[in-house]
Design a protein around this motif. Structure first.
Motif, PDB file in Angstrom:
ATOM      1  N   LEU A  57      -8.163  -7.355   1.394  1.00 17.19           N
ATOM      2  CA  LEU A  57      -7.097  -7.596   1.879  1.00 17.19           C
ATOM      3  C   LEU A  57      -6.239  -8.439   1.065  1.00 17.19           C
ATOM      4  N   LEU A  99      -4.250   0.009   3.299  1.00 16.10           N
ATOM      5  CA  LEU A  99      -4.776  -0.538   2.017  1.00 16.10           C
ATOM      6  C   LEU A  99      -4.653   0.513   0.857  1.00 16.10           C
ATOM      7  N   GLU A 100      -4.554   0.048  -0.517  1.00 15.03           N
ATOM      8  CA  GLU A 100      -4.194   0.780  -1.611  1.00 15.03           C
ATOM      9  C   GLU A 100      -5.600   1.551  -1.742  1.00 15.03           C
ATOM     10  N   HIS A 126      -5.632  -7.493  10.157  1.00 15.14           N
ATOM     11  CA  HIS A 126      -6.647  -6.556  10.660  1.00 15.14           C
ATOM     12  C   HIS A 126      -6.939  -6.472  12.084  1.00 15.14           C
ATOM     13  N   PRO A 128     -11.789  -2.154   4.341  1.00 16.66           N
ATOM     14  CA  PRO A 128     -10.852  -3.157   3.930  1.00 16.66           C
ATOM     15  C   PRO A 128     -11.539  -4.546   4.490  1.00 16.66           C
ATOM     16  N   VAL A 136       0.151  -6.783   4.267  1.00 16.11           N
ATOM     17  CA  VAL A 136      -0.988  -6.245   3.971  1.00 16.11           C
ATOM     18  C   VAL A 136      -1.776  -5.794   5.416  1.00 16.11           C
ATOM     19  N   GLY A 183       0.768  -1.256  -0.001  1.00 15.86           N
ATOM     20  CA  GLY A 183       0.043   0.132  -0.053  1.00 15.86           C
ATOM     21  C   GLY A 183       0.780   1.017  -0.256  1.00 15.86           C
ATOM     22  N   SER A 218      -5.188  -7.328  -2.481  1.00 14.25           N
ATOM     23  CA  SER A 218      -3.919  -6.465  -2.280  1.00 14.25           C
ATOM     24  C   SER A 218      -2.604  -7.474  -2.352  1.00 14.25           C
ATOM     25  N   ALA A 246      -4.939  -3.391   7.106  1.00 13.23           N
ATOM     26  CA  ALA A 246      -6.241  -2.730   6.901  1.00 13.23           C
ATOM     27  C   ALA A 246      -6.177  -1.516   6.818  1.00 13.23           C
TER      28      ALA A 246
END
Length: 370
Positions: free
Chosen positions: A153, A137-138, A178, A148, A132, A106, A156, A134
Motif C-alpha cells: 500500500l 491495488l496495482e 484497508h 495488499p 490507495v 490503481g 503504491s 487494498a
C-alpha cells in the motif's frame, strides 16, 4: 496529557487547512447520485449540521461531473471529487471549480494523464488526495507482495506521489486504507515515516454499526493517539451523518476536538437505585435538543457513592440515589432534587454553563441559549 502530533506539511483545501498544526478535520461522503444536485446539496447540508469539515462526492458518470459546477458553488464546505478510471472527469471537476480531488493510482492507467491532472490542479491551487485501497491495488504490486500488505500500500502511494512531484505538485495528502484495522495501522505507520505529507485516515469498508464504528475507532484512534493523522473519515454502511458523529466521538475521546456533547455515564451496578440507561437516554435527548453551540461535557452517575467524584471533570452532572439526586456543576454539588426533576434541573445548570462559555469567548451564540 497531550498528544504529540507528527509534523506534516500543510495544505489548503478550499479554506480548510489540513496538516501542520491545523485541527484534525472530519470528512464524509455523500450517498446520493451526484447528478441529483438538490439531493446532494441537501445531504451536504445535513453533514454540515452534524459537524463535517470536508465532503466527498462520487463522479462515476459524465452527468455527475457536470453537476459539480452547481455543487462546488453552493456547498458551504469544501467538496472533493472522487475520481476512478476516467481522467477526463478529473479535468472536468477542476474546470467546475471543485476544491479537491481524490484519485486512485490503481485505476488511472496512464501516467501522462495523471501528470496532466497534476498540472491543471497546480494552476488552480487544488490539492489532490492519493487514495490507495487494498481492493484496487496495482497488479504488479499484488504480484510482488502476494497480497495488499502494508508495504504494498505504501509503495503504491509513494509511486503515485513521485509522478505528481515530477510535475512540481506537492499539495498532496495520502491515504492507505484497508478493511483490516491492523494492516491499516501498520501501513500508516510506515507511510508516516516515509514522507511528510498530511495523512487521511480511515478503515475502508468498515461495515455497519456497531462493528464499523468499533473497527474505525481501533484503527483511527490508535494512529491518532500516536500523533499520526491529519484528517479522518469513518466509512460506515449507514447514513453518512452517522459517520460524522462517530468521527467526532473518536476525536473527542482523545481530546482532539471540543465540539458538541461529550456524555459520560456509568455502566450501572448493584448500588444503582435508578434506571441508569433510561436516565442517560433522557439526558442525552434533552441536551441534544438544546443544540448548544459550545462543547458540553455531561456526566450521568447511578449512585451517590462515587458519582460526585466521577463527575468532577464534567461541566454538569447527575449523581442519582433512591428517589433523589445531586446536581453537580464543575465538581460542586449545587442542588438536591427529586428524581422526577433531575433532567430539568440538569438543563438549568447546563444552560448557565453554556452562557458562561459563550461570554468567555469559547464560541457559540448567546442568542441561542434560553
Amino acid at each position: 496529557m497531550s498528544i504529540q502530533r507528527r509534523k506534516s506539511r500543510q495544505i489548503d483545501l478550499g479554506g480548510v487547512a489540513v496538516g501542520g498544526d491545523a485541527p484534525i478535520s472530519i470528512q464524509s461522503m455523500t450517498t446520493t447520485k451526484t447528478a441529483d444536485i438538490n439531493a446532494t446539496l441537501q445531504q451536504i447540508a445535513s453533514l454540515v449540521a452534524a459537524g463535517v469539515d470536508i465532503v466527498r462526492v462520487a463522479v462515476p458518470h459524465w452527468e455527475d461531473a457536470e453537476a459539480l459546477v452547481a455543487i462546488a458553488a453552493k456547498s458551504t464546505v469544501p467538496v472533493v471529487a472522487d475520481i476512478h478510471f476516467q481522467w477526463k472527469y478529473a479535468m472536468a471537476a477542476l474546470e467546475a471549480g471543485i476544491q479537491g480531488l481524490r484519485i486512485n493510482p490503481g485505476n488511472i492507467k496512464y501516467q501522462d494523464k495523471v501528470r496532466l491532472i497534476a498540472r491543471e490542479a497546480g494552476q488552480r491551487g487544488v490539492p489532490i488526495r492519493i487514495g490507495v485501497n487494498a481492493g484496487s491495488l496495482e497488479a504488479d504490486l499484488l504480484e510482488k507482495y502476494g497480497n495488499p500488505t502494508p508495504e504494498a500500500l505504501v509503495e503504491s502511494a509513494l509511486n503515485e506521489a513521485r509522478i505528481l512531484e515530477d510535475e512540481d505538485f506537492f499539495d498532496i495528502k495520502i491515504s492507505v486504507k484497508h478493511s483490516n484495522a491492523l494492516v491499516m495501522i501498520e501501513a500508516y505507520r510506515l507511510l508516516a515515516e516515509a514522507c511528510d505529507y498530511p495523512l487521511h485516515l480511515g478503515v475502508t469498508e468498515a461495515g455497519p454499526m456497531p462493528m464499523g464504528g468499533m473497527k474505525s475507532a481501533v484503527g483511527i484512534g490508535t494512529l491518532l493517539a500516536e500523533g499520526i493523522g491529519d484528517t479522518i473519515r469513518v466509512s460506515l454502511t449507514d447514513d453518512p451523518v452517522e459517520e460524522v458523529k462517530a468521527a467526532t466521538t473518536i476525536l473527542q475521546s482523545l481530546g482532539l476536538r471540543e465540539r458538541g456533547l461529550d456524555l459520560v455515564a456509568c455502566p450501572s451496578c448493584g448500588r444503582a437505585e435508578v434506571n441508569v440507561l433510561e436516565l442517560t437516554r433522557k439526558v442525552n435527548a434533552a441536551i441534544e435538543r438544546e443544540e448548544f453551540t459550545v462543547p458540553m461535557r455531561v456526566a450521568v452517575m447511578g449512585c451517590v457513592v462515587n458519582g460526585p467524584g466521577e463527575a468532577r471533570e464534567a461541566d454538569v452532572g447527575i449523581a442519582s440515589g433512591n428517589g433523589l439526586g445531586f446536581i453537580i456543576r464543575r465538581g460542586e454539588v449545587v442542588a438536591k432534587v427529586p428524581e422526577a426533576e433531575l433532567v430539568d434541573a440538569l438543563l438549568t445548570e447546563a444552560r448557565a454553563v453554556a452562557a458562561e462559555k459563550v461570554a468567555a469567548g469559547h464560541g457559540g451564540d448567546a442568542s441561542r441559549i434560553e
